[in-house]
Design an enzyme around this catalytic site. Sequence first.
Site, PDB file in Angstrom:
ATOM      1  CD1 TRP A 102      -2.364  -2.162   1.483  1.00  0.00           C
ATOM      2  CD2 TRP A 102      -3.055  -0.936  -0.264  1.00  0.00           C
ATOM      3  NE1 TRP A 102      -3.401  -2.830   0.870  1.00  0.00           N
ATOM      4  CE2 TRP A 102      -3.842  -2.107  -0.189  1.00  0.00           C
ATOM      5  CE3 TRP A 102      -3.308  -0.026  -1.285  1.00  0.00           C
ATOM      6  CZ2 TRP A 102      -4.873  -2.382  -1.109  1.00  0.00           C
ATOM      7  CZ3 TRP A 102      -4.321  -0.289  -2.204  1.00  0.00           C
ATOM      8  CH2 TRP A 102      -5.094  -1.457  -2.103  1.00  0.00           C
ATOM      9  CG  ASP A 172      -3.426   4.186   3.778  1.00  0.00           C
ATOM     10  OD1 ASP A 172      -4.537   4.066   4.330  1.00  0.00           O
ATOM     11  OD2 ASP A 172      -3.100   3.556   2.762  1.00  0.00           O
ATOM     12  CE  LYS A 196      -8.714  -2.303   4.375  1.00  0.00           C
ATOM     13  NZ  LYS A 196      -9.033  -3.443   3.515  1.00  0.00           N
TER      14      LYS A 196
END
Length: 360
Positions: A102, A172, A196
């Site tokens: 990511w 992030d 999530k």
Amino acid sequence: MSRVHNFSAGPATLPLSVLEQVQSELLDWRGTGMSVMEMSHRDKPFMSIATEAEADLRELLDVPANYKVLFMQGGATAQFGVIPMNLLRGRDRADFLLTGVWSRKAVMEFRRYGTPHVVAEPADGRYDHVPAADTWSLSDDAAYFHYTPNETIEGVELHDVPEVGTVPLVADFSSSFLSRPIEVERYGLIFAGAQKNLGPAGLTIVIVREDLIGQTHPALPSVFDYKAVADSESMLNTPPCFAWYVSGLVLKWIKAQGGLEAMAARNARKSSLLYDYIDAQSFYRCPVARPDRSWMNVTFTLADAALDTAFLDGAKAAGLPGLKGHRLVGGMRASLYNAMDAAGVQALVDYMREFTRTRG
Ligand code: PLP
């Protein structure tokens, strides 16, 4: 009804009590005679839902008054481009710490807007640990420093806030948002996709320090201009109303569990249960360095990869789906987000033990 223990990396399991509340309010939200899905976002009922969710989020994270909380769309991936368009402010460079897929994706997207500087990445290309802070080479002209506190795919987590001097820290938090307290004042910007730990996909949270916004790239669409979104209280256009509403219920659920300190204790306990079992035997192995192991995404391999399919099929049949590792890294991954309870993790450990007894 039979519910499984869902170990998917996302969209992920939600608290059962929240889903039951959604079900009970689905057709008629509190006497309005309509579903939240059908309400005008400008009318009082939805405005109260929206305001309360923001207030609860601010309270849980103790967000200082000089930070804006934005409810946006486009996922965390959109933010990889939206952040430079808002925060470069005439500069060309940002620093990036590479710890996995990511953070690498964030660098790739940044190349469309400027010149990324990678402060450190694992030397052998194995994303199984966080490079030691004394090896980081910070640049002196970075507009901000971007990192990924929890790398969802590799299961690598930074358990401390990086020390980067005065440069704004951008994080992030997509896969670890609300899993523990965050010292918001140490960040310039925090962002996270909701799907999530917070609620349904479609909502993206951005928490940004006021003084960083307002000087945007001229080609930036106004729905992605943090200042414009903040000025309109995230109602510049139709927001993801239903995801916002469900996320509000999840925030109430977190508060009822005791807030983020309680979430941290619960998440530390859950992940230890699984890591302790993995470390105590030899058939399963976690590839991640111990100090950098994620509380949210536990990655592990079987001693014989030829047994992977049998392991996954058996787990699914036992009501434990979602354990297949990401295609880029293989192996297994158990995602233990906030809504996963200790009973689910214990059921997984019991299954793993039984699998080694019969097949190991
Ligand atoms: N960043 C991290 C750490 C993630 O885990 C994910 C998705 O899993 C993303 C970014 C991309 O999020 P989205 O699908 O919301 O664009």
